[in-house]
Design an enzyme around this catalytic site. Structure first.
Site, short mmCIF file in Angstrom:
data_model
loop_
_atom_site.label_atom_id
_atom_site.label_comp_id
_atom_site.label_asym_id
_atom_site.label_seq_id
_atom_site.Cartn_x
_atom_site.Cartn_y
_atom_site.Cartn_z
N GLY A 1 0.83 -1.20 0.00
CA GLY A 1 0.00 0.00 0.00
C GLY A 1 0.86 1.25 0.00
CB SER B 1 5.27 -3.01 -1.94
OG SER B 1 5.07 -1.75 -2.55
CD1 TRP B 2 1.99 -0.37 3.63
CD2 TRP B 2 3.58 1.19 3.92
NE1 TRP B 2 1.80 0.21 4.86
CE2 TRP B 2 2.75 1.18 5.07
CE3 TRP B 2 4.65 2.08 3.87
CZ2 TRP B 2 2.96 2.01 6.15
CZ3 TRP B 2 4.86 2.93 4.96
CH2 TRP B 2 4.02 2.89 6.08
CG ASP C 1 9.71 -2.82 -8.45
OD1 ASP C 1 8.93 -1.91 -8.78
OD2 ASP C 1 9.64 -3.44 -7.37
CG HIS D 1 6.09 -3.53 -7.17
ND1 HIS D 1 7.10 -3.19 -6.28
CD2 HIS D 1 4.92 -3.35 -6.49
CE1 HIS D 1 6.57 -2.81 -5.13
NE2 HIS D 1 5.25 -2.90 -5.22
#
Length: 322
Positions: free
Chosen positions: A46, A113-114, A268, A296
């Site tokens: 996110g 990711s986040w 990515d 990603h």
């Protein structure tokens, strides 16, 4: 590493529920695998994303006892798309509440990711509670990474999608595109909020795969997912993720003793490989697996392979060179 590994078979939770974390927030969580086996926690991306059934399948269910949860305002957590009392350090505290709820002394922390940002923030805050780290698509929440995605960088790779994204905003507001979107995402007009959320999600959905996936794009821009994703994401970007610039790298000494595997897609364009490389340079003991044919998304074959091999390694199923 030879021969791509798939995800483990589909699995249903053996337990699920809501955890009241205070301030009006309640988190939806699931537990999968074998009760009492090696503990792990999954941190979704996110900010503003959510977990999915495929996320449950990244660990051998006979060897692991995994907790997955929707972060504040996300997925099935309540209130829906809430941005009040929602920040990095509150989520770090939520992870600790979940660990205490499960009765684990320490656990493997897995984030993409986040989720990789959160995993590092949590580990640096509670290093004694982390047995290993599995990290994907590294996002260190530095100013230059935010600007890459929402000012200049990814826009050069996806110019037509960038023009569509910025074209939703009047020209005189485009100097700060995140603030312009945030105003619309918090508008009193539901139609304005929804349109802005779908535009925001469309932009992010454009930059996350090596090969376009129309089904994934449709899923990404679904209102139920786009609204919390866009609102929460925009807030975190505006507030610089509640971190000092470079804070996670500056505090890496706190976790250098923790075994870690970093799985990063070479192509990515959402979280460029330079961040994974900067993390590796600051943390030589961590293993960096650069996946040559991936971007990603955790669902890309090379990324799946790396993540499954990483969790197998930490469960003792694979040797150090496999």
């Amino acid at each position: 590493m030879t021969g791509y590994r798939p995800l483990y078979p589909e699995i249903e939770p053996y337990e699920s529920g809501m955890l009241d974390v205070g301030e009006g927030h309640s988190l939806y969580y699931e537990r999968v695998g074998t009760p009492g086996a090696k503990p792990a926690v999954f941190l979704h991306g996110g900010p503003g994303g959510a977990m999915s059934p495929n996320h449950r399948r990244q660990w051998n269910p006979e060897l692991y006892d995994v907790v997955l949860f929707d972060q504040r305002g996300c997925g099935k957590s309540l209130p829906f798309a809430e941005i009040v009392h929602n920040d990095t350090w509150r989520i770090v505290a939520d992870i600790e509440r979940l660990r205490e709820m499960c009765g684990h002394e320490a656990w493997q922390v897995f984030g993409g990711s986040w989720g990789s940002t959160l995993a590092l923030a949590y580990a640096e805050t509670h290093p004694e509670r982390v047995t290993e780290l599995v990290l994907r698509g590294i996002f260190l929440a530095r100013r230059k990474e935010a600007e890459w995605l929402y000012r200049f960088g990814a826009s050069e790779m996806y110019p037509e999608q960038w023009d569509s994204f910025t074209g939703h905003i009047p020209e005189d507001e485009r100097g700060d595109i995140v603030s312009a979107y945030f105003r619309r995402l918090t508008s009193d007009d539901e139609a304005v909020r929804l349109t802005a959320a779908k535009e925001w999600a469309s932009w992010e959905g454009s930059v996350i795969t090596l090969v376009p996936d129309p089904d994934l794009f449709v899923d990404f821009t679904d209102a139920a997912k786009a609204v919390p994703f866009a609102r929460i994401c925009a807030q975190f970007f505006l507030d610089e993720f509640y971190l000092e610039d470079g804070q996670l790298l500056a505090n890496i000494e706190r976790i250098r003793h923790i075994p870690a595997i970093i799985v990063q897609g070479r192509h990515d364009t959402c979280t460029p490989p330079v961040s994974a490389w900067d993390l590796k340079k600051a943390w030589p003991e961590a293993e960096l697996w650069m996946i040559p044919d991936a971007s990603h998304m955790a669902s890309e074959p090379g990324i799946v392979d790396g993540l499954v091999r990483a969790t197998d390694r930490f469960a003792g199923k694979l040797g150090p060179t496999e």
